[in-house]
Write a protein that holds these residues in place. Structure first.
Motif, PDB file in Angstrom:
ATOM      1  N   ASN A 158       0.834  -1.195   0.000  1.00 49.26           N
ATOM      2  CA  ASN A 158       0.000   0.000   0.000  1.00 49.26           C
ATOM      3  C   ASN A 158       0.875   1.253   0.000  1.00 49.26           C
ATOM      4  OD1 ASN A 158      -2.924  -0.475   0.062  1.00 49.26           O
ATOM      5  ND2 ASN A 158      -2.493  -1.674   1.896  1.00 49.26           N
ATOM      6  N   ASP A 159       0.441   2.273  -0.721  1.00 46.71           N
ATOM      7  CA  ASP A 159       1.087   3.586  -0.796  1.00 46.71           C
ATOM      8  C   ASP A 159       2.338   3.607  -1.676  1.00 46.71           C
ATOM      9  OD1 ASP A 159      -0.865   4.545   0.951  1.00 46.71           O
ATOM     10  OD2 ASP A 159       0.347   4.076   2.714  1.00 46.71           O
ATOM     11  N   THR A 160       2.690   2.483  -2.308  1.00 51.70           N
ATOM     12  CA  THR A 160       3.795   2.490  -3.265  1.00 51.70           C
ATOM     13  C   THR A 160       3.424   3.383  -4.453  1.00 51.70           C
ATOM     14  OG1 THR A 160       4.431   0.231  -2.685  1.00 51.70           O
ATOM     15  CG2 THR A 160       5.189   1.052  -4.814  1.00 51.70           C
ATOM     16  N   PRO A 161       4.330   4.240  -4.931  1.00 48.29           N
ATOM     17  CA  PRO A 161       4.013   5.074  -6.104  1.00 48.29           C
ATOM     18  C   PRO A 161       3.729   4.221  -7.344  1.00 48.29           C
ATOM     19  CG  PRO A 161       5.949   5.919  -4.960  1.00 48.29           C
ATOM     20  CD  PRO A 161       5.655   4.567  -4.371  1.00 48.29           C
ATOM     21  N   VAL A 162       2.589   4.443  -7.953  1.00 47.91           N
ATOM     22  CA  VAL A 162       2.199   3.737  -9.172  1.00 47.91           C
ATOM     23  C   VAL A 162       1.567   4.745 -10.135  1.00 47.91           C
ATOM     24  CG1 VAL A 162       1.844   1.499  -8.047  1.00 47.91           C
ATOM     25  CG2 VAL A 162      -0.065   3.127  -8.196  1.00 47.91           C
ATOM     26  N   LEU A 163       1.355   4.312 -11.364  1.00 52.29           N
ATOM     27  CA  LEU A 163       0.686   5.136 -12.371  1.00 52.29           C
ATOM     28  C   LEU A 163      -0.657   4.490 -12.685  1.00 52.29           C
ATOM     29  CD1 LEU A 163       3.751   5.882 -14.652  1.00 52.29           C
ATOM     30  CD2 LEU A 163       2.587   7.496 -13.122  1.00 52.29           C
ATOM     31  N   ASN A 164      -1.715   5.147 -12.261  1.00 53.72           N
ATOM     32  CA  ASN A 164      -3.061   4.631 -12.443  1.00 53.72           C
ATOM     33  C   ASN A 164      -3.512   4.904 -13.883  1.00 53.72           C
ATOM     34  OD1 ASN A 164      -5.438   3.436 -11.659  1.00 53.72           O
ATOM     35  ND2 ASN A 164      -6.255   5.223 -10.607  1.00 53.72           N
ATOM     36  N   CYS A 165      -3.902   3.861 -14.596  1.00 53.49           N
ATOM     37  CA  CYS A 165      -4.302   3.988 -16.002  1.00 53.49           C
ATOM     38  C   CYS A 165      -5.818   4.112 -16.111  1.00 53.49           C
ATOM     39  CB  CYS A 165      -3.863   2.765 -16.800  1.00 53.49           C
ATOM     40  SG  CYS A 165      -2.132   2.358 -16.674  1.00 53.49           S
ATOM     41  N   HIS A 166      -6.256   5.022 -16.956  1.00 58.96           N
ATOM     42  CA  HIS A 166      -7.682   5.196 -17.231  1.00 58.96           C
ATOM     43  C   HIS A 166      -7.916   5.084 -18.730  1.00 58.96           C
ATOM     44  CE1 HIS A 166      -8.403   6.549 -13.090  1.00 58.96           C
ATOM     45  NE2 HIS A 166      -7.331   7.297 -13.223  1.00 58.96           N
ATOM     46  N   ILE A 167      -9.033   4.450 -19.097  1.00 57.18           N
ATOM     47  CA  ILE A 167      -9.370   4.255 -20.503  1.00 57.18           C
ATOM     48  C   ILE A 167     -10.590   5.107 -20.823  1.00 57.18           C
ATOM     49  CG2 ILE A 167      -9.910   2.585 -22.302  1.00 57.18           C
ATOM     50  CD1 ILE A 167      -8.804   1.171 -19.025  1.00 57.18           C
ATOM     51  N   GLN A 168     -10.433   6.075 -21.700  1.00 56.16           N
ATOM     52  CA  GLN A 168     -11.543   6.935 -22.074  1.00 56.16           C
ATOM     53  C   GLN A 168     -12.511   6.210 -23.000  1.00 56.16           C
ATOM     54  OE1 GLN A 168      -9.021  10.026 -23.799  1.00 56.16           O
ATOM     55  NE2 GLN A 168      -9.920  11.494 -22.388  1.00 56.16           N
ATOM     56  N   LYS A 169     -13.708   6.768 -23.103  1.00 57.85           N
ATOM     57  CA  LYS A 169     -14.657   6.291 -24.099  1.00 57.85           C
ATOM     58  C   LYS A 169     -14.030   6.423 -25.484  1.00 57.85           C
ATOM     59  CE  LYS A 169     -18.383   5.333 -21.738  1.00 57.85           C
ATOM     60  NZ  LYS A 169     -19.022   4.019 -21.769  1.00 57.85           N
ATOM     61  N   GLY A 170     -14.136   5.375 -26.272  1.00 62.30           N
ATOM     62  CA  GLY A 170     -13.642   5.430 -27.642  1.00 62.30           C
ATOM     63  C   GLY A 170     -12.147   5.339 -27.781  1.00 62.30           C
ATOM     64  N   ALA A 171     -11.435   5.001 -26.701  1.00 63.68           N
ATOM     65  CA  ALA A 171      -9.976   4.921 -26.775  1.00 63.68           C
ATOM     66  C   ALA A 171      -9.539   3.884 -27.800  1.00 63.68           C
ATOM     67  CB  ALA A 171      -9.406   4.566 -25.401  1.00 63.68           C
ATOM     68  N   ASP A 172      -8.466   4.198 -28.507  1.00 61.96           N
ATOM     69  CA  ASP A 172      -7.879   3.288 -29.481  1.00 61.96           C
ATOM     70  C   ASP A 172      -7.099   2.213 -28.726  1.00 61.96           C
ATOM     71  OD1 ASP A 172      -6.519   1.968 -31.481  1.00 61.96           O
ATOM     72  OD2 ASP A 172      -5.404   3.717 -32.186  1.00 61.96           O
ATOM     73  N   LEU A 173      -7.658   1.008 -28.647  1.00 60.98           N
ATOM     74  CA  LEU A 173      -7.028  -0.066 -27.883  1.00 60.98           C
ATOM     75  C   LEU A 173      -6.290  -1.065 -28.781  1.00 60.98           C
ATOM     76  CD1 LEU A 173      -9.642  -0.846 -25.069  1.00 60.98           C
ATOM     77  CD2 LEU A 173      -7.620   0.623 -24.995  1.00 60.98           C
ATOM     78  N   ARG A 174      -5.982  -0.653 -29.994  1.00 58.66           N
ATOM     79  CA  ARG A 174      -5.161  -1.529 -30.824  1.00 58.66           C
ATOM     80  C   ARG A 174      -3.797  -1.717 -30.151  1.00 58.66           C
ATOM     81  NH1 ARG A 174      -5.618   1.554 -36.464  1.00 58.66           N
ATOM     82  NH2 ARG A 174      -5.357   3.259 -34.971  1.00 58.66           N
ATOM     83  N   PRO A 175      -3.260  -2.922 -30.198  1.00 55.35           N
ATOM     84  CA  PRO A 175      -2.023  -3.214 -29.465  1.00 55.35           C
ATOM     85  C   PRO A 175      -0.899  -2.218 -29.708  1.00 55.35           C
ATOM     86  CG  PRO A 175      -2.976  -5.248 -30.274  1.00 55.35           C
ATOM     87  CD  PRO A 175      -3.812  -4.139 -30.832  1.00 55.35           C
ATOM     88  N   ARG A 176      -0.703  -1.794 -30.946  1.00 53.84           N
ATOM     89  CA  ARG A 176       0.384  -0.854 -31.239  1.00 53.84           C
ATOM     90  C   ARG A 176       0.172   0.468 -30.504  1.00 53.84           C
ATOM     91  NH1 ARG A 176       1.870   0.228 -37.422  1.00 53.84           N
ATOM     92  NH2 ARG A 176       2.321  -2.003 -37.215  1.00 53.84           N
ATOM     93  N   SER A 177      -1.059   0.960 -30.481  1.00 54.35           N
ATOM     94  CA  SER A 177      -1.356   2.231 -29.812  1.00 54.35           C
ATOM     95  C   SER A 177      -1.178   2.115 -28.304  1.00 54.35           C
ATOM     96  CB  SER A 177      -2.790   2.674 -30.134  1.00 54.35           C
ATOM     97  OG  SER A 177      -2.963   2.866 -31.522  1.00 54.35           O
ATOM     98  N   VAL A 178      -1.627   0.991 -27.744  1.00 55.97           N
ATOM     99  CA  VAL A 178      -1.504   0.780 -26.301  1.00 55.97           C
ATOM    100  C   VAL A 178      -0.035   0.684 -25.897  1.00 55.97           C
ATOM    101  CG1 VAL A 178      -1.966  -0.851 -24.428  1.00 55.97           C
ATOM    102  CG2 VAL A 178      -3.776  -0.282 -26.073  1.00 55.97           C
ATOM    103  N   GLU A 179       0.743  -0.075 -26.659  1.00 54.95           N
ATOM    104  CA  GLU A 179       2.162  -0.232 -26.349  1.00 54.95           C
ATOM    105  C   GLU A 179       2.883   1.116 -26.411  1.00 54.95           C
ATOM    106  OE1 GLU A 179       5.898  -1.745 -25.429  1.00 54.95           O
ATOM    107  OE2 GLU A 179       3.898  -2.579 -25.146  1.00 54.95           O
ATOM    108  N   ALA A 180       2.572   1.925 -27.426  1.00 53.53           N
ATOM    109  CA  ALA A 180       3.197   3.248 -27.544  1.00 53.53           C
ATOM    110  C   ALA A 180       2.824   4.121 -26.356  1.00 53.53           C
ATOM    111  CB  ALA A 180       2.767   3.913 -28.852  1.00 53.53           C
ATOM    112  N   SER A 181       1.588   4.014 -25.904  1.00 57.34           N
ATOM    113  CA  SER A 181       1.129   4.815 -24.769  1.00 57.34           C
ATOM    114  C   SER A 181       1.903   4.469 -23.504  1.00 57.34           C
ATOM    115  CB  SER A 181      -0.372   4.591 -24.566  1.00 57.34           C
ATOM    116  OG  SER A 181      -0.946   5.587 -23.763  1.00 57.34           O
TER     117      SER A 181
END
Length: 281
Positions: A158-181
């Motif tokens: 608990n409390d370890t620094p992390v990066l919380n990911c959020h996925i917007q409506k209509g986000a491009d979830l193609r593998p190449r786009s996700v990996e680049a992100s």
């Protein structure tokens, strides 16, 4: 940064842009006054939440003028700043599609606190929020929800620094786009937050729920997205899934698997839930 330039960069649909600009110009001093205390309040009961939807959108747009300077003072590039701010126009568009009126919801106003706190960044197709690890279990919530192993909690306390990911409506979830992100997010936080060592990407989402994923084809972008994560906890709480699949009227902005998922949820709601995934950095 002028108001007209900011509104132009937000890429509102034309009728929303016109209504927002008119609302601000009608009484800019009033908008400025509301903006001064907009995000004061406790337990997310912000002062702005008590105003009409169009007023809320106008005030949030007005506040972005000041937030732009705050983001730029950190050296954040314009591309990321405006991509981050366009979450406002995305939600305004969804609100219009659902309600036929210009504005944003109270829930949207509350969500925008992340932008007002300079606490979220759109990097490619995903949003990233500097965060501290939290386990949504009985120990944290005071009631049963998810369960996590003690081994997992020891690996990422608990409390370890992390990066919380959020996925917007209509986000491009193609593998190449996700990996680049993900890759660009690592570089971004190393550069602009050099004093913090983030240990993992964290994602709490209905898109990670294993029983649902089992019914998607291997070609599904959602399934490929979920494969990036180690799923460390889950529960049968379909609320987020149902809201995303059925709660926005036109269905625009849903994943490309939406029609299949809507049918699956209609017939087998027990296959939907909420899950926690991590990617160690």
């Amino acid at each position: 940064m002028t108001l007209e330039k900011m509104i132009s960069e937000l890429h509102y649909r034309s009728n929303i842009e016109k209504a927002v600009l008119q609302e601000i110009r009608k009484d800019e001093k009033l908008i400025e006054k509301i903006a001064e205390t907009a995000y004061r309040g406790e337990n997310f009961d912000f002062a702005l939440c008590g105003h009409m939807p169009l007023t809320c959108l106008a005030v949030v747009t007005y506040l972005l003028l000041h937030k732009y300077d705050d983001y730029k003072s950190m050296g954040i590039p314009d591309g990321i700043v405006f991509d981050t701010f366009r979450d406002v126009s995305l939600r305004a568009n969804l609100y219009y599609e659902k309600n036929g009126k210009v504005g944003v919801s109270k829930e949207d106003v509350i969500w925008f606190r992340h932008i007002m706190n300079i606490g979220i960044f759109q990097i490619g197709t995903l949003q990233f929020q500097p965060f501290e690890m939290i386990y949504l279990d009985e120990e944290t919530l005071g009631e049963p929800y998810m369960t996590f192993t003690e081994e997992q909690k020891g690996l990422l306390p608990n409390d370890t620094p992390v990066l919380n990911c959020h996925i917007q409506k209509g986000a491009d979830l193609r593998p190449r786009s996700v990996e680049a992100s993900f890759q660009n997010a690592k570089l971004f936080f190393e550069k602009y937050f050099p004093t913090v060592q983030y240990k993992a990407f964290l994602c709490y989402s209905w898109l990670l729920y294993p029983p649902m994923l089992q019914h998607l084809s291997e070609r599904s972008n959602i399934k490929q997205f979920a494969k990036n994560f180690s799923i460390i906890g889950s529960c049968h709480d379909p609320e987020q899934a149902i809201e995303n699949l059925f709660g926005h009227g036109t269905g625009k902005g849903l994943p490309c698997d939406a029609t299949f998922l809507q049918q699956l949820a209609f017939e087998h709601v027990e296959l939907f839930g909420f899950a926690c995934g991590i990617i160690l950095i």
